[in-house]
Write a protein that holds these residues in place. Structure first.
Motif, PDB file in Angstrom:
ATOM      1  N   ASN A  72      90.127  37.434  69.521  1.00 56.75           N
ATOM      2  CA  ASN A  72      91.284  37.460  68.603  1.00 56.75           C
ATOM      3  C   ASN A  72      92.576  37.358  69.418  1.00 56.75           C
ATOM      4  O   ASN A  72      92.685  37.976  70.474  1.00 56.75           O
ATOM      5  N   GLY A 128      93.424  44.708  56.436  1.00 59.56           N
ATOM      6  CA  GLY A 128      93.619  44.040  57.727  1.00 59.56           C
ATOM      7  C   GLY A 128      94.697  44.647  58.600  1.00 59.56           C
ATOM      8  O   GLY A 128      95.014  44.117  59.664  1.00 59.56           O
ATOM      9  N   GLY A 176      94.602  47.456  60.253  1.00 57.72           N
ATOM     10  CA  GLY A 176      94.095  48.189  61.420  1.00 57.72           C
ATOM     11  C   GLY A 176      93.646  49.613  61.135  1.00 57.72           C
ATOM     12  O   GLY A 176      93.342  50.366  62.076  1.00 57.72           O
ATOM     13  N   LYS A 177      93.562  49.996  59.869  1.00 57.10           N
ATOM     14  CA  LYS A 177      93.179  51.374  59.514  1.00 57.10           C
ATOM     15  C   LYS A 177      91.763  51.697  59.977  1.00 57.10           C
ATOM     16  O   LYS A 177      91.533  52.687  60.679  1.00 57.10           O
ATOM     17  N   SER A 178      90.800  50.845  59.562  1.00 52.09           N
ATOM     18  CA  SER A 178      89.390  51.128  59.890  1.00 52.09           C
ATOM     19  C   SER A 178      89.170  51.060  61.391  1.00 52.09           C
ATOM     20  O   SER A 178      88.423  51.864  61.940  1.00 52.09           O
ATOM     21  N   THR A 179      89.816  50.109  62.038  1.00 55.70           N
ATOM     22  CA  THR A 179      89.654  49.989  63.490  1.00 55.70           C
ATOM     23  C   THR A 179      90.091  51.292  64.164  1.00 55.70           C
ATOM     24  O   THR A 179      89.399  51.804  65.055  1.00 55.70           O
TER      25      THR A 179
HETATM   26  P1  ADP Z   1      91.804  47.472  57.652  1.00 52.41           P
HETATM   27  O1  ADP Z   1      90.828  48.590  57.815  1.00 52.41           O
HETATM   28  O2  ADP Z   1      93.225  47.956  57.623  1.00 52.41           O
HETATM   29  O3  ADP Z   1      91.490  46.578  56.497  1.00 52.41           O
HETATM   30  P2  ADP Z   1      90.651  46.487  60.113  1.00 52.41           P
HETATM   31  O4  ADP Z   1      90.890  47.598  61.059  1.00 52.41           O
HETATM   32  O5  ADP Z   1      89.278  46.335  59.552  1.00 52.41           O
HETATM   33  O6  ADP Z   1      91.739  46.549  58.951  1.00 52.41           O
HETATM   34  O7  ADP Z   1      91.014  45.118  60.824  1.00 52.41           O
HETATM   35  C1  ADP Z   1      92.208  44.927  61.566  1.00 52.41           C
HETATM   36  C2  ADP Z   1      92.203  43.512  62.149  1.00 52.41           C
HETATM   37  O8  ADP Z   1      91.143  43.404  63.085  1.00 52.41           O
HETATM   38  C3  ADP Z   1      91.980  42.432  61.106  1.00 52.41           C
HETATM   39  O9  ADP Z   1      92.772  41.331  61.453  1.00 52.41           O
HETATM   40  C4  ADP Z   1      90.515  42.109  61.245  1.00 52.41           C
HETATM   41  O10 ADP Z   1      90.246  40.767  60.907  1.00 52.41           O
HETATM   42  C5  ADP Z   1      90.261  42.355  62.738  1.00 52.41           C
HETATM   43  N1  ADP Z   1      88.878  42.814  62.990  1.00 52.41           N
HETATM   44  C6  ADP Z   1      88.280  43.909  62.465  1.00 52.41           C
HETATM   45  N2  ADP Z   1      87.017  44.056  62.940  1.00 52.41           N
HETATM   46  C7  ADP Z   1      86.817  43.004  63.778  1.00 52.41           C
HETATM   47  C8  ADP Z   1      85.719  42.584  64.600  1.00 52.41           C
HETATM   48  N3  ADP Z   1      84.586  43.289  64.645  1.00 52.41           N
HETATM   49  N4  ADP Z   1      85.874  41.486  65.346  1.00 52.41           N
HETATM   50  C9  ADP Z   1      87.019  40.781  65.320  1.00 52.41           C
HETATM   51  N5  ADP Z   1      88.096  41.131  64.578  1.00 52.41           N
HETATM   52  C10 ADP Z   1      88.006  42.224  63.815  1.00 52.41           C
END
Ligand code: ADP
Length: 379
Positions: free
Chosen positions: A16, A41, A43-46
């Motif tokens: 990315n 998207g 970054g909450k879950s990340t």
């Molecule tokens: P949210 O939980 O706020 O919806 P995420 O934390 O899931 O957001 O994602 C944040 C960003 O990281 C997004 O742009 C998403 O596409 C990207 N992303 C999330 N997981 C992955 C992954 N496993 N590989 C590549 N990109 C990811």
């Protein structure tokens, strides 16, 4: 029970170009309920997954209970996570789903003598032993959690014969039995229908009072965030926009994004001009020159504000029909939505579109007639 600290935590997924999380700094107090909220998207879950250890951090440090955990395996972080899709074992019944994680958990405790006193070694240190939970202990924990969640009568059932709400409770129960230091929840209610979501939201509040532990909760729903969180972390494009109590982020949004994200319907944002003339402040908005009230005069004076372009934020609920306040405006009613206890009125004033939230109580019969028959509206 534990504090959680994130220092300059960042995440870039390989491949990315844009980072998912940038310089995330936050201290979560022991037993605090913190909600990460923002559009999909952001970054909450990340961030949550990095706290859980399910995702490696690209930079920065994470501490749980003041212990540096970047390199610690998820299973050794003393956290429990509840996911959106429940992740229950379909072939196991409710009891087994809840008990499963406990069977293999190794606990460390002080060796006791027959009277229950700690056994000390020859240097006076406590003698520690490692062991697994007994069947009786597992039973007790499962029954306790099932009682809290009111799912005791379903212990023999398989997940497929439970409703969505009941499955979600089992997933929460499976986390509770582990007595985690930190409870992580990733959109736990988003698979439920609206009615059940409201009910489960109240149950999570009750649960939070029953099991005093630290909660970190991820949602894209600002109503969930406002009702559950002691503090809310509002995110956009990987960056924290504001951290505050629900009242703080509602009353004093840090920027236009937060202003429009929190509150329903959205805050009206209007390009306007602040004018300072002969010691008085005026607003040039809606094609009118409006003198500001004394409270705002004092605040602006104290800040030594000068004439400038501004974005005027007006919450839909701050309008009154036929108000006798300093400023009254004529507008054209475009559409009205009846929401039960209130109306959402979509109005155009001098080419600016606004949304108004007017309680049913605020509508006199005279105003109601006006809404139905006349397209002119007086604020
Ligand atoms: P949210 O939980 O706020 O919806 P995420 O934390 O899931 O957001 O994602 C944040 C960003 O990281 C997004 O742009 C998403 O596409 C990207 N992303 C999330 N997981 C992955 C992954 N496993 N590989 C590549 N990109 C990811």
């Amino acid at each position: 029970m534990a504090s959680v600290k994130l220092n300059n935590v960042s995440k870039i997924y390989s491949g990315n170009k844009v980072p998912a999380v940038v310089d995330f700094n936050l201290e979560i107090k022991d037993k605090e309920f913190v909600v990460f909220v923002g559009p999909s998207g952001c970054g909450k879950s990340t961030t949550l997954r990095m706290i859980a250890g399910l995702e490696e951090v690209s930079g920065g440090e994470i501490y749980i209970d003041e212990k540096f955990v970047n390199d610690i395996e998820p299973k050794d972080r003393d956290i429990a996570m509840v996911f959106q899709n429940y992740a229950l074992y379909p072939q196991k019944n409710v009891y087994e789903n809840m008990a499963f994680g406990l069977r293999y958990k190794v606990i460390t405790e002080t060796k006791k003598d027959r009277d229950g006193n700690d056994i000390l070694d020859k240097y006076g240190n406590k003698v520690l032993i490692k062991r697994r939970y007994t069947k009786a202990e597992i039973d007790q924990k499962v029954i306790e959690a099932a009682t809290i969640l009111e799912i005791k009568e379903f212990l023999e059932r398989k997940p497929k014969s439970l409703s969505g709400g009941q499955r979600q409770r089992v997933a929460i129960g499976r986390a509770i039995v582990r007595n985690p230091k930190v409870f992580l929840m990733d959109e736990p209610l988003s698979n439920l229908d609206a009615k059940l979501r409201n009910q489960m939201r109240s149950e999570i509040l009750l649960l939070r009072n029953k099991i005093k532990t630290t909660f970190i909760y991820v949602t894209h729903d600002q109503v969930e965030a406002m009702t559950l969180g002691d503090r809310i972390v509002i995110m956009k494009d990987g960056y924290i926009q504001q951290v505050g109590t629900p009242i703080e982020v509602f009353d004093k949004p840090a920027n236009v994004f937060v202003a429009s994200f929190i509150g329903s319907p959205q805050m009206n944002l209007v390009d306007a001009m602040l004018q300072f003339e002969e010691g008085q402040y005026f607003l040039d908005a809606f094609g009118k020159k409006i003198k500001l009230c004394e409270k705002h005069q004092m605040k602006l004076k104290a800040n030594n504000e000068i004439s400038k372009e501004i974005i005027l934020g007006i919450r839909p609920e701050f309008f009154h029909l036929k108000g006798e306040k300093a400023c009254s405006l004529n507008g054209k009613l475009i559409i009205s939505e009846m929401m039960g206890t209130e109306f959402y009125l979509h109005v155009e004033i001098n080419n600016t579109k606004l949304t108004l939230k007017i309680p049913m109580m605020g509508l006199s019969p005279e105003n109601l007639v006006m809404i139905q028959k006349v397209d002119n509206i007086l604020l």
